[in-house]
Design a protein around this motif. Structure first.
Motif, short mmCIF file in Angstrom:
data_model
loop_
_atom_site.label_atom_id
_atom_site.label_comp_id
_atom_site.label_asym_id
_atom_site.label_seq_id
_atom_site.Cartn_x
_atom_site.Cartn_y
_atom_site.Cartn_z
N GLU A 1 0.82 -1.21 0.00
CA GLU A 1 0.00 0.00 0.00
C GLU A 1 0.85 1.26 0.00
N PHE A 2 2.00 1.21 0.69
CA PHE A 2 2.87 2.39 0.80
C PHE A 2 4.12 2.25 -0.08
N GLY A 3 4.03 1.40 -1.08
CA GLY A 3 5.15 1.23 -2.00
C GLY A 3 5.85 -0.10 -1.80
N ARG A 4 6.68 -0.44 -2.77
CA ARG A 4 7.37 -1.74 -2.75
C ARG A 4 8.61 -1.76 -1.88
N THR A 5 9.07 -0.60 -1.46
CA THR A 5 10.31 -0.55 -0.69
C THR A 5 10.15 0.28 0.58
N ASN A 6 9.02 0.10 1.24
CA ASN A 6 8.76 0.83 2.48
C ASN A 6 9.18 -0.03 3.66
N GLY B 1 3.85 -5.25 8.69
CA GLY B 1 2.69 -5.96 8.18
C GLY B 1 2.81 -6.73 6.88
N TRP B 2 3.99 -7.21 6.54
CA TRP B 2 4.07 -8.02 5.32
C TRP B 2 3.53 -9.42 5.53
N VAL B 3 3.87 -10.03 6.65
CA VAL B 3 3.44 -11.41 6.91
C VAL B 3 2.03 -11.40 7.50
#
Length: 212
Positions: free
Chosen positions: A75-80, A87-89
Motif C-alpha cells: 500500500e505504501f510502495g514496494r520498498t517501504n 505488516g508483510w506477513v
C-alpha cells in the motif's frame, strides 16, 4: 557472555538434539528467525532430514508463503521498510492455519502455504496432518516479538555490519526494518537458541544462560 564457535555441520546436529529433547505437551512449534541474509529458510530446511531420521515427523513452513495480498502489503510502495516491518506477513493466517492447529489441543491439520506472492492469489495448497509427536518449523524474518505462539525460538543473529554486507542489494531497503527489530524487539535477548552467523562458514552458539 559465552559464545561458542561451532561448525555448520555440528550446528545442525546440536539444534536437532535440542529439538528432539524438547518436550512440549504434544507437537513442537519452532520458529527459525533471521534476516534473509542469515538464510533462515535454508537453516530450517537443514533440520528436516535429521529430525525425520530420529523418528520425528516434520513440516517446514515458510513465512514467505503467508504474505498478505499485494494490495495490503504494498500500500505504501514496494520498498517501504516500516510496512515491511509492521505488516508483510499475515500473522493471523499463520497462527490460524499453522501454529494453533499444531498447538496443545490442536487438530494437527495444517496448511503449509496460504498465499503465492508471484501470482498474488491463494496458493491452493492442500492441508496436511502433523502427528501428535511432530515438529513444525516456521522459518522467516521478523517472526519474534509479535506474539506468535511457538514452543522454541531460534534466532539467527547478524551484526549490523554483517547484515549490511551480506544483504542483497535489491533488499537493502529492508535494513531500517531490521534495525527497528533489533532495537524494539531485541530477539537475541529472549530467544531459546541464539546463533551468531556473521560468517556462515563459522557460526557460533550463544549459550542458553547467556542468551536469556
Amino acid at each position: 557472555m559465552r559464545v561458542r564457535p561451532i561448525t555448520p555441520e555440528r550446528l545442525v546436529t546440536e539444534l536437532t538434539e535440542r529439538l528432539v529433547a524438547a518436550e512440549p505437551p504434544g507437537r513442537l512449534r519452532v520458529a527459525v528467525d533471521g534476516a534473509p541474509a542469515a538464510r533462515p529458510v535454508e537453516r530450517a530446511a537443514a533440520l528436516v532430514d535429521p529430525l525425520r531420521a530420529l523418528g520425528r515427523p516434520v513440516l517446514h513452513v515458510r513465512a514467505a508463503d503467508f504474505l498478505r495480498p499485494a494490495s495490503v502489503r504494498l500500500e505504501f510502495g514496494r520498498t517501504n521498510p516500516d510496512a515491511y516491518y509492521e505488516g508483510w506477513v499475515d500473522e493471523p493466517g499463520l497462527r490460524r492455519e499453522v501454529l494453533d492447529p499444531a498447538g496443545p489441543g490442536g487438530s494437527g491439520r495444517i496448511l503449509p502455504s496460504l498465499w503465492d506472492p508471484r501470482t498474488d492469489r491463494a496458493s491452493r495448497a492442500g492441508y496436511v496432518t502433523l502427528p501428535p509427536h511432530g515438529v513444525v518449523l516456521v522459518s522467516g524474518a521478523l517472526l519474534l516479538g509479535g506474539g506468535l505462539p511457538v514452543d522454541l525460538a531460534v534466532h539467527l543473529e547478524l551484526s549490523p555490519a554483517a547484515l549490511a554486507r551480506r544483504t542483497d542489494p535489491a533488499l537493502r531497503w529492508t535494513l531500517p526494518a531490521f534495525a527497528r527489530y533489533a532495537e524494539e524487539v531485541a530477539p537475541a535477548g529472549f530467544a531459546d537458541v541464539v546463533v551468531r552467523i556473521d560468517d556462515p562458514r563459522r557460526p557460533a552458539l550463544v549459550e542458553p544462560d547467556a542468551a536469556r
